[in-house]
Design a protein around this motif. Structure first.
Motif, PDB file in Angstrom:
ATOM      1  N   LYS A   6       0.712  -1.769  -0.069  1.00  0.00           N
ATOM      2  CA  LYS A   6      -0.182   0.321  -0.307  1.00  0.00           C
ATOM      3  C   LYS A   6       1.069   1.447   0.449  1.00  0.00           C
ATOM      4  O   LYS A   6       0.685   2.369  -0.835  1.00  0.00           O
ATOM      5  CB  LYS A   6      -0.792   0.009   0.867  1.00  0.00           C
ATOM      6  CG  LYS A   6      -1.772  -1.102   1.361  1.00  0.00           C
ATOM      7  CD  LYS A   6      -3.110  -0.595   2.329  1.00  0.00           C
ATOM      8  CE  LYS A   6      -4.274  -2.020   2.044  1.00  0.00           C
ATOM      9  NZ  LYS A   6      -4.835  -1.892   3.826  1.00  0.00           N
ATOM     10  N   LYS A   7       1.748   1.058   0.431  1.00  0.00           N
ATOM     11  CA  LYS A   7       2.774   2.081   0.958  1.00  0.00           C
ATOM     12  C   LYS A   7       3.313   2.094  -0.486  1.00  0.00           C
ATOM     13  O   LYS A   7       3.556   3.624  -1.116  1.00  0.00           O
ATOM     14  CB  LYS A   7       4.147   2.767   1.944  1.00  0.00           C
ATOM     15  CG  LYS A   7       5.095   3.218   1.930  1.00  0.00           C
ATOM     16  CD  LYS A   7       6.021   3.080   2.745  1.00  0.00           C
ATOM     17  CE  LYS A   7       6.729   3.884   2.920  1.00  0.00           C
ATOM     18  NZ  LYS A   7       7.957   4.141   3.816  1.00  0.00           N
ATOM     19  N   LEU A   8       3.519   1.590  -0.972  1.00  0.00           N
ATOM     20  CA  LEU A   8       4.620   1.603  -2.893  1.00  0.00           C
ATOM     21  C   LEU A   8       3.353   2.063  -3.954  1.00  0.00           C
ATOM     22  O   LEU A   8       3.286   2.860  -4.880  1.00  0.00           O
ATOM     23  CB  LEU A   8       5.147  -0.071  -2.875  1.00  0.00           C
ATOM     24  CG  LEU A   8       5.286   0.350  -4.735  1.00  0.00           C
ATOM     25  CD1 LEU A   8       6.798   0.559  -4.386  1.00  0.00           C
ATOM     26  CD2 LEU A   8       6.210  -1.304  -4.392  1.00  0.00           C
ATOM     27  N   GLU A   9       2.219   1.783  -3.352  1.00  0.00           N
ATOM     28  CA  GLU A   9       0.894   2.254  -4.341  1.00  0.00           C
ATOM     29  C   GLU A   9       1.199   3.619  -4.243  1.00  0.00           C
ATOM     30  O   GLU A   9       0.915   4.137  -4.945  1.00  0.00           O
ATOM     31  CB  GLU A   9       0.125   1.545  -4.238  1.00  0.00           C
ATOM     32  CG  GLU A   9      -1.502   1.669  -4.960  1.00  0.00           C
ATOM     33  CD  GLU A   9      -2.477   1.084  -4.137  1.00  0.00           C
ATOM     34  OE1 GLU A   9      -3.913   1.281  -5.055  1.00  0.00           O
ATOM     35  OE2 GLU A   9      -2.479   0.095  -3.334  1.00  0.00           O
ATOM     36  N   LYS A  10       0.712   4.380  -2.860  1.00  0.00           N
ATOM     37  CA  LYS A  10       0.793   5.870  -2.853  1.00  0.00           C
ATOM     38  C   LYS A  10       2.242   6.802  -3.535  1.00  0.00           C
ATOM     39  O   LYS A  10       1.953   7.447  -3.507  1.00  0.00           O
ATOM     40  CB  LYS A  10       0.750   5.839  -1.134  1.00  0.00           C
ATOM     41  CG  LYS A  10       0.293   7.391  -0.674  1.00  0.00           C
ATOM     42  CD  LYS A  10       0.207   7.342   0.893  1.00  0.00           C
ATOM     43  CE  LYS A  10       0.213   8.867   1.073  1.00  0.00           C
ATOM     44  NZ  LYS A  10       0.813  10.028   0.543  1.00  0.00           N
ATOM     45  N   ASP A  11       3.525   6.559  -3.132  1.00  0.00           N
ATOM     46  CA  ASP A  11       4.101   6.816  -3.575  1.00  0.00           C
ATOM     47  C   ASP A  11       4.631   6.540  -5.164  1.00  0.00           C
ATOM     48  O   ASP A  11       4.987   6.918  -5.923  1.00  0.00           O
ATOM     49  CB  ASP A  11       5.263   6.094  -2.971  1.00  0.00           C
ATOM     50  CG  ASP A  11       6.115   5.642  -1.138  1.00  0.00           C
ATOM     51  OD1 ASP A  11       5.379   6.892  -0.817  1.00  0.00           O
ATOM     52  OD2 ASP A  11       6.569   4.820  -0.908  1.00  0.00           O
ATOM     53  N   LEU A  12       3.940   5.732  -5.886  1.00  0.00           N
ATOM     54  CA  LEU A  12       3.313   5.612  -7.395  1.00  0.00           C
ATOM     55  C   LEU A  12       2.423   6.592  -7.501  1.00  0.00           C
ATOM     56  O   LEU A  12       2.792   7.320  -8.693  1.00  0.00           O
ATOM     57  CB  LEU A  12       3.666   4.329  -7.815  1.00  0.00           C
ATOM     58  CG  LEU A  12       4.574   3.250  -7.930  1.00  0.00           C
ATOM     59  CD1 LEU A  12       4.095   1.860  -8.378  1.00  0.00           C
ATOM     60  CD2 LEU A  12       5.490   3.242  -8.286  1.00  0.00           C
ATOM     61  N   ILE A  13       1.710   6.427  -7.474  1.00  0.00           N
ATOM     62  CA  ILE A  13       0.394   7.733  -7.603  1.00  0.00           C
ATOM     63  C   ILE A  13       1.625   9.111  -7.337  1.00  0.00           C
ATOM     64  O   ILE A  13       0.923  10.169  -8.242  1.00  0.00           O
ATOM     65  CB  ILE A  13      -0.810   7.474  -6.093  1.00  0.00           C
ATOM     66  CG1 ILE A  13      -1.285   5.709  -6.934  1.00  0.00           C
ATOM     67  CG2 ILE A  13      -1.019   8.207  -7.073  1.00  0.00           C
ATOM     68  CD1 ILE A  13      -2.614   5.524  -6.088  1.00  0.00           C
ATOM     69  N   ASP A  14       1.737   9.699  -5.650  1.00  0.00           N
ATOM     70  CA  ASP A  14       2.808  10.687  -6.060  1.00  0.00           C
ATOM     71  C   ASP A  14       3.389  10.692  -6.924  1.00  0.00           C
ATOM     72  O   ASP A  14       3.796  11.438  -7.149  1.00  0.00           O
ATOM     73  CB  ASP A  14       3.087  10.595  -4.273  1.00  0.00           C
ATOM     74  CG  ASP A  14       2.531  10.390  -2.477  1.00  0.00           C
ATOM     75  OD1 ASP A  14       0.936  10.778  -3.376  1.00  0.00           O
ATOM     76  OD2 ASP A  14       2.557  10.195  -2.279  1.00  0.00           O
ATOM     77  N   TRP A  15       4.169  10.040  -7.220  1.00  0.00           N
ATOM     78  CA  TRP A  15       5.003  10.362  -8.327  1.00  0.00           C
ATOM     79  C   TRP A  15       4.799  10.842  -9.297  1.00  0.00           C
ATOM     80  O   TRP A  15       4.614  11.472 -10.388  1.00  0.00           O
ATOM     81  CB  TRP A  15       5.877   9.341  -8.211  1.00  0.00           C
ATOM     82  CG  TRP A  15       7.010   9.177  -9.772  1.00  0.00           C
ATOM     83  CD1 TRP A  15       8.205   9.777  -9.455  1.00  0.00           C
ATOM     84  CD2 TRP A  15       7.484   8.529 -10.733  1.00  0.00           C
ATOM     85  NE1 TRP A  15       8.825  10.134 -10.525  1.00  0.00           N
ATOM     86  CE2 TRP A  15       8.882   9.172 -11.474  1.00  0.00           C
ATOM     87  CE3 TRP A  15       6.541   7.742 -11.571  1.00  0.00           C
ATOM     88  CZ2 TRP A  15       8.745   8.826 -12.436  1.00  0.00           C
ATOM     89  CZ3 TRP A  15       7.153   7.353 -12.706  1.00  0.00           C
ATOM     90  CH2 TRP A  15       7.994   7.923 -13.391  1.00  0.00           C
ATOM     91  N   THR A  16       3.518  10.393 -10.044  1.00  0.00           N
ATOM     92  CA  THR A  16       3.030  10.136 -11.625  1.00  0.00           C
ATOM     93  C   THR A  16       2.452  12.019 -11.034  1.00  0.00           C
ATOM     94  O   THR A  16       2.098  12.159 -12.215  1.00  0.00           O
ATOM     95  CB  THR A  16       1.924   9.509 -12.132  1.00  0.00           C
ATOM     96  OG1 THR A  16       2.549   7.708 -11.423  1.00  0.00           O
ATOM     97  CG2 THR A  16       1.255   9.540 -13.092  1.00  0.00           C
TER      98      THR A  16
END
Length: 500
Positions: free
Chosen positions: A441-451
């Motif tokens: 869930k943390k990685l998914e959040k980081d990808l969304i924030d990076w995009t």
């Protein structure tokens, strides 16, 4: 009245000049014996026969009613199954059907469990009957008859005071039968006042010794509350049942609590101690099957004595009050007694007050009330746990660490050891899975924030440096094109042939 007593009464009446009609004193059935007004004019033998016939008729009517209701239930179930197969219900319709089905079953059960009508009291008995089943209803009737016979045999030993006690009890029961609409607190006050009045009459009027007064009050309580039990135990006008469900749900949620968390000085690895714990749990559960407050208190007392014995065997020294209460809490959590709050309220309302305020019964009952109050307010601080661990244990996400295989006693079988190892492994896998899910869930959040960050940077650059698109310039003509105007180029070379 015996025939000899009747003859003596007739002789006394004739001496006073009063004529007594012998036919009025004979049994109504015409057997030739004298009747008793208390038995509706029948003699003892004919009264038993009439009573037996009425009971047999009552049982037959109950069975016929049970068979008819069972047939109706089967037919209704068959029709509902056929209807359900032909239609596809939505979730809301399914919930509505489930509610209706539950209401219909409850109504059917109430009809089945109510006593059959008798002449002159049909509606009253149907409303008052709360027996959970015909067999239990008959068992309760048998128990009531048995207690009544025992009470009559007991008061005979008191002679005149016993007759006075019996009259007072009958008057109290008749009075309470007309006070069903009173609140349970008001009925409790009536019962407590009755206990006090009977005890005072025995002491002041009849000069009965204190030990005999206490014994008589125990029998009075047994006789009165056996007959009043179905009316005053967990009545519908109170929230006792709601409290029972809340306590039961709370205890189920605390199934993970270990003796070490409560500082319980009991080692169940000792076979004798384990047997004491099982007996204590059995006694506290058996409390719900008793009908007399004194008998319920006796179950609590037996449970408490088993707890004291278990502590004594474990520590090799007499148990203290500080050791007893945590162990009682653990026994309640492990046993989860049925209708715990209802039984406590019933004892508080209708037990002889002298028994609750003095003696070991009152002491143990007070500790049980404290144990239930502790369970209702149990939190992380009470168990020396962090709030996070307490919440995870309560929600079932994880459970306390189980014993390692090295810490088992030699008497423990291999199956138990393997089970504990498997539970420990499952607990570890559960924790690992939770960490993986959390990291995902943390990685998914980081990808969304990076995009989102990249998109915002591109938009800012485009806004700061807008892209200007210029029009196309005219295309240049080819050098050797024939359409070139004003060209001053020489003519193209022609091939020449040289003679040679």
């Amino acid at each position: 009245f015996s025939s000899c007593g009747r003859r003596k009464m007739n002789l006394k009446s004739e001496r006073r000049g009063i004529h007594v009609d012998q036919s009025e004193l004979l049994c109504k059935k015409g057997c030739g014996y004298y009747g008793n007004p208390a038995w509706q004019g029948f003699c003892s033998k004919c009264w038993r026969e009439e009573y037996h016939k009425a009971r047999q008729k009552q049982i037959q009517e109950d069975w016929e009613l049970a068979e008819r209701l069972q047939r109706e239930e089967e037919e209704a179930y068959a029709s509902s199954q056929s209807t359900q197969g032909a239609q596809s219900l939505t979730f809301s319709k399914f919930e509505e059907k489930k509610t209706n089905e539950k209401t219909r079953k409850v109504t059917t059960v109430k009809k089945f469990f109510t006593a059959s009508s008798r002449a002159g009291a049909k509606k009253a008995e149907i409303q008052e009957a709360k027996a959970p089943s015909p067999s239990i209803h008959r068992q309760a009737s048998i128990e009531t008859d048995r207690v009544s016979k025992e009470f009559i045999e007991f008061i005979r030993t008191y002679q005149k005071p016993g007759q006075d006690i019996y009259k007072q009890c009958k008057l109290f029961l008749d009075t309470m039968s007309h006070k069903r609409d009173l609140s349970i607190e008001e009925q409790s006050e009536c019962a407590q006042d009755f206990y006090q009045n009977v005890a005072d009459r025995l002491q002041t009027r009849w000069k009965v010794p204190p030990e005999k007064v206490e014994k008589a009050m125990d029998e009075v309580e047994k006789y009165i509350m056996t007959r009043q039990y179905k009316y005053v135990f967990c009545p519908e006008t109170t929230d006792d049942e709601k409290k029972d469900l809340a306590v039961q749900k709370r205890i189920r949620a605390l199934h993970w609590v270990t003796p070490q968390m409560l500082c319980v000085p009991v080692s169940e690895e000792i076979p004798e101690v384990s047997d004491m714990v099982v007996k204590a749990i059995t006694d506290i559960i058996e409390m719900d099957s008793k009908r007399v407050p004194r008998d319920k208190l006796a179950c609590i007392t037996k449970c408490s004595k088993h707890i004291f014995n278990a502590i004594k065997i474990t520590k090799n020294e007499p148990a203290s009050a500080d050791d007893f209460l945590p162990t009682l809490i653990y026994i309640v959590l492990k046993g989860n007694p049925p209708r715990l709050q209802s039984n406590i309220q019933y004892i508080t309302r209708f037990c002889n007050p002298s028994r609750l305020m003095t003696g070991e019964d009152g002491y143990y009952f007070t500790n049980l009330c404290c144990a239930v109050a502790f369970i209702e307010k149990l939190d992380a601080q009470s168990l020396n746990l962090s709030q996070e661990d307490f919440d995870r244990f309560m929600t079932g996400q994880t459970s306390p660490k189980k014993q390692e295989s090295d810490s088992f006693s030699p008497d423990v079988c291999l199956g138990v050891k393997q089970m504990c190892k498997s539970l420990d492994l499952l607990s570890q896998l559960n924790e690992r899975q939770e960490r993986i899910v959390s990291e995902a869930k943390k990685l998914e959040k980081d990808l969304i924030d990076w995009t989102d960050g990249i998109t915002k940077e591109v938009e800012d650059i485009v806004e700061k440096y807008p892209l200007e698109i210029k029009p196309k310039s005219q295309a240049l003509a080819a050098i050797d094109s024939e359409n070139v105007e004003n060209d001053k180029l020489p003519p193209p070379l022609q091939p020449q042939v040289y003679a040679g």
